[in-house]
Design a protein around this motif. Structure first.
Motif, PDB file in Angstrom:
ATOM      1  N   GLN A   3       6.075  11.197   9.938  1.00 59.71           N
ATOM      2  CA  GLN A   3       5.988  10.442   8.689  1.00 59.71           C
ATOM      3  C   GLN A   3       4.953   9.341   8.844  1.00 59.71           C
ATOM      4  O   GLN A   3       4.915   8.648   9.859  1.00 59.71           O
ATOM      5  N   LEU A   4       4.127   9.191   7.808  1.00 59.23           N
ATOM      6  CA  LEU A   4       3.055   8.202   7.825  1.00 59.23           C
ATOM      7  C   LEU A   4       3.108   7.408   6.531  1.00 59.23           C
ATOM      8  O   LEU A   4       3.090   7.991   5.446  1.00 59.23           O
ATOM      9  N   VAL A   5       3.152   6.091   6.664  1.00 59.62           N
ATOM     10  CA  VAL A   5       3.237   5.241   5.481  1.00 59.62           C
ATOM     11  C   VAL A   5       2.165   4.154   5.578  1.00 59.62           C
ATOM     12  O   VAL A   5       2.223   3.292   6.461  1.00 59.62           O
ATOM     13  N   GLU A   6       1.197   4.215   4.671  1.00 56.07           N
ATOM     14  CA  GLU A   6       0.097   3.252   4.673  1.00 56.07           C
ATOM     15  C   GLU A   6       0.448   2.015   3.865  1.00 56.07           C
ATOM     16  O   GLU A   6       1.255   2.069   2.928  1.00 56.07           O
ATOM     17  N   SER A   7      -0.216   0.929   4.207  1.00 54.05           N
ATOM     18  CA  SER A   7      -0.107  -0.311   3.439  1.00 54.05           C
ATOM     19  C   SER A   7      -1.349  -1.148   3.720  1.00 54.05           C
ATOM     20  O   SER A   7      -2.114  -0.844   4.635  1.00 54.05           O
ATOM     21  N   GLY A   8      -1.529  -2.184   2.918  1.00 50.84           N
ATOM     22  CA  GLY A   8      -2.611  -3.117   3.176  1.00 50.84           C
ATOM     23  C   GLY A   8      -3.817  -2.987   2.275  1.00 50.84           C
ATOM     24  O   GLY A   8      -4.772  -3.756   2.385  1.00 50.84           O
ATOM     25  N   GLY A   9      -3.809  -2.019   1.386  1.00 46.67           N
ATOM     26  CA  GLY A   9      -4.929  -1.874   0.476  1.00 46.67           C
ATOM     27  C   GLY A   9      -4.953  -3.007  -0.546  1.00 46.67           C
ATOM     28  O   GLY A   9      -4.021  -3.808  -0.634  1.00 46.67           O
ATOM     29  N   GLY A  10      -6.034  -3.075  -1.307  1.00 44.99           N
ATOM     30  CA  GLY A  10      -6.140  -4.114  -2.331  1.00 44.99           C
ATOM     31  C   GLY A  10      -7.543  -4.211  -2.864  1.00 44.99           C
ATOM     32  O   GLY A  10      -8.372  -3.321  -2.635  1.00 44.99           O
ATOM     33  N   SER A  11      -7.788  -5.301  -3.572  1.00 47.19           N
ATOM     34  CA  SER A  11      -9.097  -5.548  -4.168  1.00 47.19           C
ATOM     35  C   SER A  11      -9.737  -6.759  -3.518  1.00 47.19           C
ATOM     36  O   SER A  11      -9.097  -7.807  -3.404  1.00 47.19           O
ATOM     37  N   VAL A  12     -10.994  -6.604  -3.112  1.00 49.14           N
ATOM     38  CA  VAL A  12     -11.729  -7.698  -2.487  1.00 49.14           C
ATOM     39  C   VAL A  12     -13.149  -7.713  -2.998  1.00 49.14           C
ATOM     40  O   VAL A  12     -13.637  -6.720  -3.556  1.00 49.14           O
ATOM     41  N   ARG A  13     -13.817  -8.829  -2.773  1.00 50.91           N
ATOM     42  CA  ARG A  13     -15.218  -8.938  -3.112  1.00 50.91           C
ATOM     43  C   ARG A  13     -16.064  -8.371  -1.980  1.00 50.91           C
ATOM     44  O   ARG A  13     -15.626  -8.307  -0.831  1.00 50.91           O
ATOM     45  N   SER A  14     -17.267  -7.987  -2.314  1.00 52.03           N
ATOM     46  CA  SER A  14     -18.204  -7.498  -1.316  1.00 52.03           C
ATOM     47  C   SER A  14     -18.370  -8.543  -0.201  1.00 52.03           C
ATOM     48  O   SER A  14     -18.499  -9.729  -0.479  1.00 52.03           O
ATOM     49  N   GLY A  15     -18.319  -8.072   1.045  1.00 56.67           N
ATOM     50  CA  GLY A  15     -18.394  -8.967   2.190  1.00 56.67           C
ATOM     51  C   GLY A  15     -17.043  -9.379   2.730  1.00 56.67           C
ATOM     52  O   GLY A  15     -16.960  -9.967   3.817  1.00 56.67           O
ATOM     53  N   GLY A  16     -15.988  -9.071   1.991  1.00 50.33           N
ATOM     54  CA  GLY A  16     -14.643  -9.440   2.397  1.00 50.33           C
ATOM     55  C   GLY A  16     -14.062  -8.495   3.436  1.00 50.33           C
ATOM     56  O   GLY A  16     -14.723  -7.546   3.874  1.00 50.33           O
ATOM     57  N   SER A  17     -12.822  -8.773   3.801  1.00 52.24           N
ATOM     58  CA  SER A  17     -12.145  -7.987   4.838  1.00 52.24           C
ATOM     59  C   SER A  17     -10.752  -7.571   4.375  1.00 52.24           C
ATOM     60  O   SER A  17     -10.119  -8.260   3.567  1.00 52.24           O
ATOM     61  N   LEU A  18     -10.305  -6.451   4.908  1.00 52.99           N
ATOM     62  CA  LEU A  18      -8.936  -5.978   4.713  1.00 52.99           C
ATOM     63  C   LEU A  18      -8.491  -5.306   5.998  1.00 52.99           C
ATOM     64  O   LEU A  18      -9.317  -4.767   6.741  1.00 52.99           O
ATOM     65  N   ARG A  19      -7.188  -5.312   6.230  1.00 53.49           N
ATOM     66  CA  ARG A  19      -6.649  -4.546   7.332  1.00 53.49           C
ATOM     67  C   ARG A  19      -5.598  -3.584   6.786  1.00 53.49           C
ATOM     68  O   ARG A  19      -4.589  -4.017   6.196  1.00 53.49           O
ATOM     69  N   LEU A  20      -5.847  -2.319   6.996  1.00 51.37           N
ATOM     70  CA  LEU A  20      -4.885  -1.293   6.605  1.00 51.37           C
ATOM     71  C   LEU A  20      -3.940  -1.010   7.766  1.00 51.37           C
ATOM     72  O   LEU A  20      -4.353  -1.036   8.925  1.00 51.37           O
ATOM     73  N   SER A  21      -2.699  -0.730   7.416  1.00 52.19           N
ATOM     74  CA  SER A  21      -1.701  -0.367   8.418  1.00 52.19           C
ATOM     75  C   SER A  21      -1.099   0.982   8.067  1.00 52.19           C
ATOM     76  O   SER A  21      -0.994   1.336   6.898  1.00 52.19           O
ATOM     77  N   CYS A  22      -0.697   1.697   9.082  1.00 45.65           N
ATOM     78  CA  CYS A  22      -0.043   2.987   8.899  1.00 45.65           C
ATOM     79  C   CYS A  22       1.132   3.058   9.869  1.00 45.65           C
ATOM     80  O   CYS A  22       0.930   3.154  11.084  1.00 45.65           O
ATOM     81  N   ALA A  23       2.327   2.972   9.328  1.00 46.85           N
ATOM     82  CA  ALA A  23       3.530   3.081  10.152  1.00 46.85           C
ATOM     83  C   ALA A  23       3.813   4.550  10.416  1.00 46.85           C
ATOM     84  O   ALA A  23       4.003   5.326   9.480  1.00 46.85           O
ATOM     85  N   ALA A  24       3.783   4.923  11.678  1.00 42.76           N
ATOM     86  CA  ALA A  24       3.933   6.329  12.062  1.00 42.76           C
ATOM     87  C   ALA A  24       5.240   6.557  12.797  1.00 42.76           C
ATOM     88  O   ALA A  24       5.672   5.712  13.589  1.00 42.76           O
ATOM     89  N   SER A  25       5.851   7.682  12.540  1.00 43.63           N
ATOM     90  CA  SER A  25       7.074   8.048  13.245  1.00 43.63           C
ATOM     91  C   SER A  25       7.104   9.552  13.441  1.00 43.63           C
ATOM     92  O   SER A  25       6.451  10.299  12.714  1.00 43.63           O
ATOM     93  N   GLY A  26       7.830   9.978  14.454  1.00 47.54           N
ATOM     94  CA  GLY A  26       8.017  11.400  14.686  1.00 47.54           C
ATOM     95  C   GLY A  26       6.910  12.089  15.466  1.00 47.54           C
ATOM     96  O   GLY A  26       6.868  13.318  15.506  1.00 47.54           O
TER      97      GLY A  26
END
Length: 125
Positions: A3-26
């Motif tokens: 099972q894989l569950v992503e999070s951390g997406g969103g809206s940002v301005r050019s030059g910005g940063s985001l960190r995506l996470s994926c909780a993995a099991s199994g």
């Protein structure tokens, strides 16, 4: 059952940063590939970055130097640190896994048979 569950997406301005996470099991296998893929509207899904059970990583040329994939084994969580984001990075980002593979197998998108639901990243200029 992986099972894989992503999070951390969103809206940002050019030059910005985001960190995506994926909780993995199994994925209690000795060898595996975990990867981030993305799909923009009207385009095919493309590989962004992968990591295997030996810690080897691979990053697409389009994001090299800006995106970093990492895995926290203790938390069973896959990350994608995205810096210096550009409007062309706008897409739905997916976490994926394939068991029993490692090394160069990780670069083959068709090998991945477990997918998360995706998380949207929007970068405005």
């Amino acid at each position: 059952q992986v099972q894989l569950v992503e999070s951390g997406g969103g809206s940002v301005r050019s030059g910005g940063s985001l960190r995506l996470s994926c909780a993995a099991s199994g994925y209690a296998f000795s060898s595996y590939c975990l990867g981030w893929f993305r799909q923009a509207p009207g385009k095919e899904r493309e590989g962004v970055a992968t990591i295997d059970s030996d810690g080897n990583t691979s990053t697409a040329d389009s994001v090299k130097g800006r995106f970093t994939i990492s895995l926290d084994g203790a938390k069973n969580t896959l990350y994608l640190q995205m810096n210096s984001l550009k409007p062309e990075d706008t897409a739905t980002y997916y976490c994926a896994a394939v068991l029993g593979r490692s090394g160069s197998w990780c670069d083959a998108q068709y090998e991945y048979n477990h997918w998360g639901q995706g998380t949207q990243v929007t970068v405005s200029s």
